[in-house]
Write a protein that holds these residues in place. Structure first.
Motif, short mmCIF file in Angstrom:
data_model
loop_
_atom_site.label_atom_id
_atom_site.label_comp_id
_atom_site.label_asym_id
_atom_site.label_seq_id
_atom_site.Cartn_x
_atom_site.Cartn_y
_atom_site.Cartn_z
N ILE A 83 -2.31 -1.18 0.35
CA ILE A 83 -2.80 -1.11 1.72
C ILE A 83 -2.11 -2.21 2.51
CG2 ILE A 83 -4.84 -1.11 3.19
CD1 ILE A 83 -6.37 -0.83 0.40
N SER A 84 -1.39 -1.85 3.54
CA SER A 84 -0.66 -2.84 4.32
C SER A 84 -1.04 -2.75 5.79
CB SER A 84 0.85 -2.65 4.17
OG SER A 84 1.26 -1.40 4.68
N LEU A 85 -0.99 -3.91 6.45
CA LEU A 85 -1.17 -4.01 7.89
C LEU A 85 0.10 -4.58 8.48
CD1 LEU A 85 -4.82 -5.36 8.16
CD2 LEU A 85 -3.98 -3.28 9.25
N ASP A 86 0.60 -3.94 9.50
CA ASP A 86 1.84 -4.38 10.16
C ASP A 86 1.51 -4.80 11.59
OD1 ASP A 86 4.40 -4.88 10.92
OD2 ASP A 86 5.09 -2.80 10.83
N THR A 92 4.38 -8.02 8.04
CA THR A 92 3.46 -7.12 7.35
C THR A 92 2.72 -7.86 6.24
OG1 THR A 92 4.89 -5.22 7.80
CG2 THR A 92 3.31 -4.99 6.00
N VAL A 93 1.43 -7.57 6.09
CA VAL A 93 0.63 -8.19 5.03
C VAL A 93 0.02 -7.10 4.16
CG1 VAL A 93 0.12 -10.25 6.40
CG2 VAL A 93 -1.46 -8.32 6.46
N ASN A 133 -3.01 -17.52 6.06
CA ASN A 133 -2.46 -17.60 7.41
C ASN A 133 -1.81 -16.28 7.76
OD1 ASN A 133 -3.11 -20.43 7.62
ND2 ASN A 133 -1.35 -20.84 6.30
N TRP A 134 -2.39 -15.58 8.72
CA TRP A 134 -1.78 -14.33 9.18
C TRP A 134 -2.28 -14.04 10.60
CZ3 TRP A 134 -3.64 -9.06 9.69
CH2 TRP A 134 -5.03 -8.92 9.54
N ALA A 135 -1.67 -13.07 11.26
CA ALA A 135 -1.90 -12.87 12.69
C ALA A 135 -3.33 -12.48 13.01
CB ALA A 135 -0.93 -11.80 13.21
N GLY A 136 -4.02 -11.84 12.07
CA GLY A 136 -5.39 -11.39 12.34
C GLY A 136 -6.44 -12.19 11.62
#
Length: 415
Positions: A83-86, A92-93, A133-136
């Motif tokens: 499952i990835s979030l871009d 992308t994480v 640490n990630w954008a969301g």
């Protein structure tokens, strides 16, 4: 300008995530787990409410009427989620986190018409984990759900055509969720731990109206949980309470023998996720409403068809395909639950080692359709001051194994 969430913001974000929970691989839509039967998984759960396997009693307790001697069944599912979030302006994480999900069943005929059964399953759960640490990060870092459902059941065979069943559900539900309190790297977490126990019921019936044909209808009720726990932030620890109701489920199954070796099956399954609309969140000490949670789910649906073929008296092969309508859309999809609609492909095999022992194996592939959009902006009830947009990709593999055992005599000397 850097946005710094207050304690009130943390309450809102954490509790939204608590009610959304944490299974974005969405094997059963929303935060449900469809991991109750290796035999059923081998055909994308086609026809389970109309089948004979002991584990099918999860969908329909009337299935127990087919049990003719003391039986036990154990199921183990290993889930491999990709499952990835871009995010729109970041890397992308991968938030998928593998899990092992077991289930256990037992049934014992009381007489020629009545059968007592018991299941222990995990209908809701699993986990996701984004990087620290990630954008969301203010919308989610780590999430965990754990549930246990104990379900004693009783079936009654009215005649050769009709059987009915009823059961009591006792369900424990626990969640642990974290998210950052700031957008800066290595910002500390806000963390919620909460749990509760709820009670529900299940009902079912099976009809055998013509030669080789079976129709089954099962119902699992909604279960209300009063979740109590604590929210911990850098500012301290506060008591927390929220009401969460897991959805009702209705499963309609059909099975038809075409000849001595070949059977076809079908399932239509409805899950009442739309009841998770707006959830109030309370301060457990003062009783005041801290916020409301507009989850805005829609009902989930699964449609599946499958077939079975007996290669010999020992080996049966099966396969199935399903289409699942997710309970969230582009307006409600979340960083912890970025689930699109899915296609489900399954294949399985049963090996009857003896009259009393059968081994079931299955593999299921759940493929997300398209890129699920995640958008959180000003005016959205989930908004914490930082706009966020991303696309998601989902591909989940589930490997299932089951062992069925029948006994001529009952345990502990029961006769």
């Amino acid at each position: 300008m850097i946005f710094r969430p207050t304690v009130s913001h943390a309450w809102r974000g954490i509790f939204i995530l608590a009610c959304l929970t944490i299974a974005p691989d969405a094997r059963a839509g929303g935060f449900g787990i469809r991991a109750q039967s290796a035999e059923g998984f081998g055909a994308a759960i086609a026809g389970v409410a109309a089948g004979n396997a002991l584990s099918f009693s999860y969908w329909n307790p009337a299935v127990l009427a087919n049990v003719d001697r003391f039986q036990v069944e154990g199921v183990s599912n290993v889930i491999f989620p990709a499952i990835s979030l871009d995010p729109a302006a970041s890397n992308t994480v991968d938030i998928g986190k593998g899990a092992l999900v077991p289930a256990m069943y037992m049934a014992m005929p009381l007489n020629s018409r009545m059968t007592l059964g018991m299941s222990i399953t995990s209908p809701y759960g699993l986990a996701t984990q984004a990087p620290t640490n990630w954008a969301g990060q203010i919308y989610g870092r780590k999430s965990e759900i754990f549930s246990i459902n104990a379900n004693p059941m009783l079936s009654y065979r009215v005649n050769d055509v009709l059987s009915v069943g009823v059961g009591l559900q006792v369900q424990y539900f626990k969640t642990k969720l974290t998210q950052a309190v700031d957008v800066v790297p290595f910002a500390p977490d806000a963390m919620l731990k909460a749990d509760g126990v709820g009670v529900g019921f299940n009902l079912g019936m099976q009809l055998k109206p013509w030669a080789g044909g079976t129709i089954g209808l099962g119902y699992r009720s909604a279960i209300s949980h009063d979740l109590d726990g604590h929210l911990t932030t850098p500012l301290g620890r506060a008591s927390a309470a929220a009401g969460l109701t897991t959805p009702a489920l209705v499963s309609l199954g059909v099975r038809q023998e075409l000849n001595e070796r070949y059977r076809v099956m079908g399932t239509v399954e409805w899950t009442n996720w739309s009841r998770l609309g707006t959830v109030p969140v309370y301060d457990r000490v003062s009783g005041g409403v801290l916020t409301t949670l507009p989850l805005r789910y829609r009902d989930g649906w699964l449609f599946s068809v499958g077939g079975e073929y007996d290669f010999s008296q020992k080996v049966t092969a099966r396969a199935g395909v399903g289409y699942e309508i997710a309970p969230m859309n582009d307006m409600t999809r979340d960083v912890r639950l970025p689930e699109p609609n899915q296609v489900i492909l399954s294949a399985g095999l049963s090996y009857r080692y003896s009259e009393r022992t059968t081994l079931d194996l299955a593999i299921t592939q759940s493929l997300g359709l398209g890129n699920g959009a995640v958008t959180i902006a000003s005016g959205d009830p989930r908004y914490l001051g930082l706009p966020f947009s991303a696309t998601s990709d989902l591909n989940v593999t589930i490997v299932s194994a089951g062992l069925k055992m029948k006994f001529d005599s009952l345990p502990f000397g029961i006769r």
